[in-house]
Enzyme design. Structure first.
Site, mmCIF file in Angstrom:
data_model
loop_
_atom_site.group_PDB
_atom_site.id
_atom_site.type_symbol
_atom_site.label_atom_id
_atom_site.label_comp_id
_atom_site.label_asym_id
_atom_site.label_seq_id
_atom_site.Cartn_x
_atom_site.Cartn_y
_atom_site.Cartn_z
ATOM 1 N N ASN A 237 -7.540 40.266 -6.426
ATOM 2 C CA ASN A 237 -7.423 39.564 -5.146
ATOM 3 C C ASN A 237 -6.293 40.148 -4.291
ATOM 4 O O ASN A 237 -6.362 40.130 -3.068
ATOM 5 C CB ASN A 237 -7.167 38.074 -5.396
ATOM 6 C CG ASN A 237 -8.348 37.400 -6.075
ATOM 7 O OD1 ASN A 237 -9.465 37.902 -6.042
ATOM 8 N ND2 ASN A 237 -8.110 36.262 -6.700
ATOM 9 N N ASN B 172 -12.666 44.178 -3.670
ATOM 10 C CA ASN B 172 -12.647 43.338 -4.868
ATOM 11 C C ASN B 172 -13.293 41.991 -4.582
ATOM 12 O O ASN B 172 -12.977 41.351 -3.570
ATOM 13 C CB ASN B 172 -11.191 43.088 -5.303
ATOM 14 C CG ASN B 172 -11.096 42.123 -6.463
ATOM 15 O OD1 ASN B 172 -11.465 42.450 -7.591
ATOM 16 N ND2 ASN B 172 -10.612 40.908 -6.205
ATOM 17 N N GLU B 173 -14.206 41.571 -5.434
ATOM 18 C CA GLU B 173 -14.819 40.223 -5.380
ATOM 19 C C GLU B 173 -15.099 39.778 -3.945
ATOM 20 O O GLU B 173 -14.695 38.682 -3.541
ATOM 21 C CB GLU B 173 -13.925 39.204 -6.108
ATOM 22 C CG GLU B 173 -13.864 39.438 -7.598
ATOM 23 C CD GLU B 173 -13.173 38.311 -8.384
ATOM 24 O OE1 GLU B 173 -12.566 37.416 -7.773
ATOM 25 O OE2 GLU B 173 -13.263 38.348 -9.630
ATOM 26 N N TYR C 293 -14.896 35.589 -16.744
ATOM 27 C CA TYR C 293 -13.800 35.045 -17.548
ATOM 28 C C TYR C 293 -14.344 33.915 -18.411
ATOM 29 O O TYR C 293 -15.290 33.231 -18.031
ATOM 30 C CB TYR C 293 -12.673 34.542 -16.638
ATOM 31 C CG TYR C 293 -11.935 35.686 -15.966
ATOM 32 C CD1 TYR C 293 -10.985 36.414 -16.659
ATOM 33 C CD2 TYR C 293 -12.225 36.055 -14.652
ATOM 34 C CE1 TYR C 293 -10.315 37.482 -16.062
ATOM 35 C CE2 TYR C 293 -11.564 37.123 -14.046
ATOM 36 C CZ TYR C 293 -10.611 37.830 -14.757
ATOM 37 O OH TYR C 293 -9.956 38.885 -14.171
ATOM 38 N N GLU D 185 -13.558 43.406 -14.690
ATOM 39 C CA GLU D 185 -12.641 42.301 -15.034
ATOM 40 C C GLU D 185 -13.339 41.424 -16.058
ATOM 41 O O GLU D 185 -14.414 40.866 -15.768
ATOM 42 C CB GLU D 185 -12.273 41.454 -13.815
ATOM 43 C CG GLU D 185 -11.257 42.100 -12.903
ATOM 44 C CD GLU D 185 -10.781 41.175 -11.794
ATOM 45 O OE1 GLU D 185 -10.663 39.954 -12.028
ATOM 46 O OE2 GLU D 185 -10.533 41.689 -10.697
ATOM 47 N N GLN E 171 -5.966 41.149 -17.983
ATOM 48 C CA GLN E 171 -5.333 42.357 -17.516
ATOM 49 C C GLN E 171 -4.582 42.975 -18.691
ATOM 50 O O GLN E 171 -4.893 42.630 -19.826
ATOM 51 C CB GLN E 171 -4.454 42.033 -16.327
ATOM 52 C CG GLN E 171 -5.271 41.436 -15.152
ATOM 53 C CD GLN E 171 -4.489 41.315 -13.856
ATOM 54 O OE1 GLN E 171 -3.377 41.767 -13.731
ATOM 55 N NE2 GLN E 171 -5.114 40.661 -12.866
#
Ligand code: AHR
Length: 503
Positions: free
Chosen positions: A71, A171-172, A243, A291, A352
């Site tokens: 982010n 990103n995203e 996640y 991720e 991470q």
């Protein structure tokens, strides 16, 4: 409980791209500051990077590291991180409500990647910025000299270009939380034009376009179809994120979520195939799962900081999940899924690497230590290189709502023909029963046991801590029998095991 597996040297899935074991460092929390970078630390090198952390990252054999976000990248000015450190501005980071001192930028990160022997995977800001920033950043990083941005790099002390191959186009971008969030059409157009400009500079770049932030996004999987409609011929990978959490404290359901991961990969592979056919294209696009991790232990603790209640702190402790033993099993199952889908997933990044949802933790001014999840990542990254084998698995299973039948045995296998090794990564999902495992080995010639490592613990909630970092460590397995081309081993309830055979 019994399970049988057949492995044959000729039944293969794919060569494993070593970048399947990549990771991620974002300017977030203490990942960079007091994570990889702490100039006052006793182990700091000439660049201010912690040598104790470098050693642990090298131990993990991390092939590629994504940077600088996440982010964070969507409101990041990469130019803030170049030039003399004392002239770099402090900015407000809108993604994590913190202050960014910019004491680490592309030069420092590149030096660190060289020290850990990892390739860089850079993300450009397609949130608050766009094509122009991307092309300038690329010129700064990859052009030898004789142009404005490459000469600035040289003036800043780096004569040689870094020749970064893999670039993420934002990103995203599907996430409403993202600074500069876009619809699939808006993003697809921008990604297409940005990719075109980057390719005009160097057609051999490997470009990653944003897929979904998770498979529960309302726009999934239409997002992938629309974005690929715009970009299919310009990009090499579509990125996915996922996640895992166990807030419900239901181990059996938690450990079943790697099946959801598998379905997510399968669906997106289908979307890729659909767009490829629609475009009559001969090129392939693969998945960059850039991720993934367990992320939930720290969420309550972080609420106030993320809401801005603590002002704009610099490098506060954020997303510092304390991983338990159960998470070892989850990470083991996730890595098995990637190995078993190595035909379509070519890059994956554990999110991470240091302090922020990370296998490696640091104490500012103190030691660096290994979380529980360090170990399954270590085993896969170090020993999971070669060819993924297509196993025939027969195992008892259990039903999980919304997922279906889930096998108690989770397993993947990697054959390295050059080194003549066959390595199995195994999880027993059963809470109370031992799994008697028989693996029939065909086409490998005579094999002997080279290594047997087990991760097991009587308490699934046990964690490693700074004070007690060795609560969960691998131990030598026992009782493996190898005869007549069959390997027999007993898997304790809720345990992880790596068995490596040598020809
Ligand atoms: O890894 C933490 C965050 O998770 C990343 O910044 C973002 O991309 C994702 O939502």
């Amino acid at each position: 409980m019994k399970a049988t597996v057949t492995a044959h040297s000729k039944y293969t899935i794919s060569e494993i791209d070593p970048r399947l074991y990549g990771s991620f460092v974002e300017h977030l929390g203490r990942a960079v500051y007091t994570g990889i970078y702490e100039p006052q630390h006793a182990t700091a090198d000439e660049n201010g990077m912690r040598r104790d952390v470098i050693e642990l990252v090298r131990e993990l054999n991390v092939p590629i590291v994504r940077y600088p976000g996440g982010n964070f990248v969507s409101a990041y000015n990469w130019e803030d991180g170049i030039g003399p450190k004392e002239s770099r501005p402090t900015r407000l980071d809108l993604a994590w409500h913190t202050s960014e001192s910019n004491q680490v930028g592309i030069h420092e990160f590149a030096e660190w990647c060289a020290a850990v022997d990892a390739e860089m995977m850079l993300a450009v800001n397609l949130g608050s910025r766009g094509l122009d920033e991307a092309r300038n950043f690329l010129e700064y990083v990859n052009h030898p000299g004789g142009s404005e941005w490459s000469d600035k790099r040289r003036a800043n002390g780096r004569a040689e270009p870094w020749n970064v191959k893999v670039w993420c186009l934002g990103n995203e971008m599907d996430g409403p939380w993202q600074i500069g969030h876009k619809t699939a059409d808006e993003y697809g157009r921008l990604a297409h034009e940005t990719a075109k400009a980057m390719r005009a500079f160097d057609n051999s770049l490997e470009l990653v376009v944003c897929g979904s932030s998770n498979s529960h996004m309302p726009t999934y999987p239409e997002w992938e179809a629309t974005v690929l409609e715009h970009t299919y011929n310009e990009v090499d990978y579509i990125s996915l994120h996922m996640y895992f959490e166990n807030r419900a404290k239901n181990t059996a359901n938690y450990l079943a979520r790697s099946i959801e991961l598998d379905n997510y990969i399968r669906t997106v592979a289908g979307v890729i195939a659909y767009i490829k056919a629609k475009k009559r294209s001969s090129k392939d696009v693969f998945i960059s799962f850039d991720e993934w991790n367990v992320w939930y232990h720290s969420k309550e603790r972080d609420k106030a900081t993320l809401a801005g209640a603590h002002g704009w702190p610099h490098a506060p402790a954020l997303l510092e999940d304390d991983y338990n033993f159960e998470d070892v099993l989850q990470v083991g199952c996730i890595l098995n899924t990637f190995i078993n889908r190595a035909d379509v997933v070519k890059i994956a990044c554990l999110a991470q690497l240091v302090n922020v949802i990370a296998p490696i933790m640091t104490v500012p001014g103190g030691q660096a230590w290994r979380q529980t999840i360090f170990y399954p990542y270590f085993f896969a990254s170090v020993y999971g290189r070669g060819t993924a084998l297509k196993l025939h698995v027969e195992s008892p299973s259990y039903p999980v709502d919304g997922i279906g039948e889930v096998s108690y045995l989770d397993i993947s296998a990697v054959h390295d023909a050059g080194k003549r090794t066959v390595t199995f990564f195994i999880v027993n999902r059963h809470g109370t029963e031992t799994l008697d495992l028989n693996i029939r080995l065909e086409g490998f010639g005579a094999l002997t046991l080279a290594e047997d490592q087990v991760l097991a613990h009587s308490d699934i909630n046990v964690t490693n801590t700074a004070e007690s970092p060795n609560n969960v460590v691998p131990g030598k397995g026992e009782g493996v029998e190898l005869s007549d081309g069959t390997l027999a081993a007993g898997m304790q309830p809720l345990s992880y095991r790596m068995i490596r055979l040598q020809g």
